[in-house]
Design an enzyme around this catalytic site. Structure first.
Site, PDB file in Angstrom:
ATOM      1  CB  SER A 137      -0.879   0.007   1.254  1.00  0.00           C
ATOM      2  OG  SER A 137      -1.485   1.273   1.464  1.00  0.00           O
ATOM      3  CE1 TYR A 150      -4.446  -2.375   4.677  1.00  0.00           C
ATOM      4  CE2 TYR A 150      -3.544  -0.213   4.184  1.00  0.00           C
ATOM      5  CZ  TYR A 150      -4.074  -1.420   3.755  1.00  0.00           C
ATOM      6  OH  TYR A 150      -4.217  -1.672   2.416  1.00  0.00           O
TER       7      TYR A 150
END
Length: 247
Positions: A137, A150
């Site tokens: 990401s 995350y």
């Protein structure tokens, strides 16, 4: 671009994984689709040469069994797209000091241990010329307020990618990662945006291109990295983020 290649896709039941499965099939790949969601069976049934593997990437024994099953079904394994991941807190956000420890561990179990399990099972099966793409990401490069688990997990995916790439380079197996920005998937639209209305309003404008990505646009990057067209690319982190990380 992937004609005749046998590719394993994890997190294949929805979002980027499902888009990738359909795109890879259109490029001629034969597919092993792994997801703990039972909907993966319906996706496999709609594609010309695909098998569904209903396993959880956080379960190491299950991952090894899935890779063996895929290799037995197709006779080999040429590539893998390790895409399975979760965001934590059902799309919600919490400051680091208040982030629930059990939820932090759950995110790392899927996003980090899951990729580690997949790499450990896949790499010995891949021949010279084989390739792996891991989904990280832009938060594998950047910080994310309220997203400690995350962001930490995606930083770890980048580290795993680079380490495996160096280990495998001499035998001609490539390992890369994609770093998506905001993407129109259930993770974002059905959970992240609903839990954080302000984020929903700000996300398109945070990307210099003025919008969020379609899953298919992210899948195209993974397809290229898996293909022989990227034959001298390894250890790379490809941002597919509309310019977000260039700010």
């Amino acid at each position: 671009m992937l004609h005749g290649k046998v590719v394993l896709v994890t997190g294949a039941a929805s979002g980027i994984g499902a888009a990738a499965a359909r795109l890879f099939a259109s490029y001629g790949a034969r597919l092993a689709l792994l997801d703990r969601d039972e909907e993966v069976a319906a996706l496999a049934a709609e594609l010309p040469d695909a098998v569904a593997l209903p396993y959880d990437v956080a379960d190491r024994d299950a991952v090894f069994a899935a890779v063996e099953q895929a290799a037995a079904r197709f006779g080999r394994l040429d590539g893998a797209f390790n895409n399975a991941g979760i965001e934590g807190l059902g799309g919600g956000m919490a400051p680091t000091e208040g982030y629930p420890a059990d939820e932090f561990e759950r995110v790392l179990a899927v996003n980090v241990r899951g990729v580690f399990n997949c790499l450990a099972a896949e790499l010995p099966r891949l021949p010279p010329g084989g390739a792996v793409v891991n989904t990280a990401s832009v938060l594998g490069w950047l910080g994310g307020p309220g997203q400690a688990a995350y962001a930490a997990s995606k930083h770890a995916v980048v580290g795993l990618t680079r380490s495996a790439a160096l280990e495998q380079a001499a035998r001609g197996v490539r390992v890369n990662a994609i770093l998506p920005g905001a993407v129109a998937t259930p993770m974002l639209l059905e959970r992240g945006f609903r839990a954080n209305p302000d984020f929903a309003e700000a996300a398109p404008g945070a990307h210099p291109m003025g919008r969020i990505a379609r899953p298919e646009e992210v899948a195209e990057g993974a397809a290229w990295l898996l293909s022989d067209k990227a034959s001298f690319v390894t250890g790379h982190t490809l941002a597919i983020d509309g310019g977000l990380s260039a700010r």
